[in-house]
Design a protein around this motif. Sequence first.
Motif, short mmCIF file in Angstrom:
data_model
loop_
_atom_site.label_atom_id
_atom_site.label_comp_id
_atom_site.label_asym_id
_atom_site.label_seq_id
_atom_site.Cartn_x
_atom_site.Cartn_y
_atom_site.Cartn_z
N THR A 1 30.46 -9.23 -11.97
CA THR A 1 29.90 -8.32 -11.40
C THR A 1 28.74 -9.13 -10.11
O THR A 1 28.44 -10.18 -10.60
CB THR A 1 29.45 -6.83 -12.01
OG1 THR A 1 28.40 -7.77 -13.20
CG2 THR A 1 29.75 -6.39 -13.61
N GLU B 1 20.97 -6.76 -20.26
CA GLU B 1 20.96 -5.26 -19.21
C GLU B 1 22.30 -5.59 -18.65
O GLU B 1 23.64 -5.97 -17.87
CB GLU B 1 20.42 -5.09 -18.85
CG GLU B 1 19.01 -4.05 -19.72
CD GLU B 1 19.73 -3.52 -20.18
OE1 GLU B 1 20.46 -2.60 -18.96
OE2 GLU B 1 19.18 -2.63 -21.32
N ARG C 1 25.36 -6.57 -20.57
CA ARG C 1 25.79 -5.30 -20.84
C ARG C 1 27.07 -5.02 -20.21
O ARG C 1 28.41 -4.05 -20.31
CB ARG C 1 24.99 -4.77 -21.51
CG ARG C 1 25.11 -3.37 -21.64
CD ARG C 1 24.55 -1.67 -22.15
NE ARG C 1 23.82 -3.20 -23.33
CZ ARG C 1 22.98 -3.42 -23.20
NH1 ARG C 1 21.97 -3.46 -21.91
NH2 ARG C 1 22.16 -4.09 -24.34
N GLY C 2 26.75 -4.88 -18.96
CA GLY C 2 27.40 -4.57 -17.59
C GLY C 2 28.60 -4.91 -17.21
O GLY C 2 29.62 -4.53 -16.72
N HIS D 1 32.34 -3.59 -17.05
CA HIS D 1 33.12 -3.82 -16.19
C HIS D 1 34.58 -4.89 -17.14
O HIS D 1 35.80 -4.29 -16.49
CB HIS D 1 32.57 -4.96 -15.05
CG HIS D 1 33.71 -5.37 -13.84
ND1 HIS D 1 33.76 -4.66 -13.11
CD2 HIS D 1 33.73 -6.55 -13.46
CE1 HIS D 1 34.46 -5.29 -12.20
NE2 HIS D 1 34.71 -6.24 -12.40
#
Length: 321
Positions: free
Chosen positions: A126, A185, A188-189, A193
């Motif tokens: 990401t 955070e 987690r993203g 993904h």
Amino acid sequence: MAKEVDSSSSMAELYGKRLKLLRTARGLTQRQLGALVAVEHSRIAQLERATGARPTLELSRALDMALGTDGLLADLQPHVYRETFLRPHIYWKTFPDWSRAWLEKQAQAIEIRTYAGHTAPGLLQTPEYARATLRVGRTWKTTAQLEERIEARLARQERLSAPNPPALWVVLDEAVLRRPVGGPEVMRGQLAHLLSICARPNITVQVLPFSHGEHSAMGGSLSFCTLPDGTELAYTEGADTGQLVEDLTDVKSYGISYDHLRAEALPSSMSLELIRSCMEGDSARVPAPPQHRRMAQVQLKQPGGWGLRGSRRRLGRGARP
């Protein structure tokens, strides 16, 4: 407009020339325009000279609003990003030679196989995760170089969703899932993904659990690409160095190591469950080695999949393990 811009320029150069023409037509200096869009005047200068980081969509919209250009720059911006991937020789000048050589080969590949021991591969990162990993590197010297590398990394990912994308097979060490790169955070993203991108028919992700113990690829990453003419290349990379491997004997030797990792890794369905458990903060149970080894070996030999090395078939939706 005072004069036509040379369409043979790169898209970044075209963007920069149009920005300069629009700015001067409004009688603004670089410093004045920078103040209107809340960036340093040096950033405006970089955009006009097509140096440093590529323009973001947010900045392009702000420039359009300040210059009253009805979305002209925002419409051009995606093409600048796309060109970062399509014409990498223009934008990869700040990358180390060993990294640039591999990126140029990978951009041509029809199949890519990767083992990642510490961080998610660049093709699956990401934006937030990419920034967190690249900013702690020691091969960039200026903020502009850092921004350019982040944007180039993200642009490379476009090919995975383009027509006729390369087949991508990734083996992640369990450490990749457990280390909170960028903070909870961001991590987690990144895990979310991974779960999302694995729905694509050309992408397979497996996890090598801690229970496997030592192996020959510890200490870095190991990647392979197959070019359209069938040539296979390998690439090894550590924290601050990498090596493109073209000798057939060495490529074959590394390939055997990779196949062992792929066979010992969890099957993709169990890998996704482990990724999901890590994302949700659960204490994930990893299947016992004999069980997941048997399942992985069956998975790799399924008729519709890649099979072991030597198969040249592309991974189709009906062939997902």
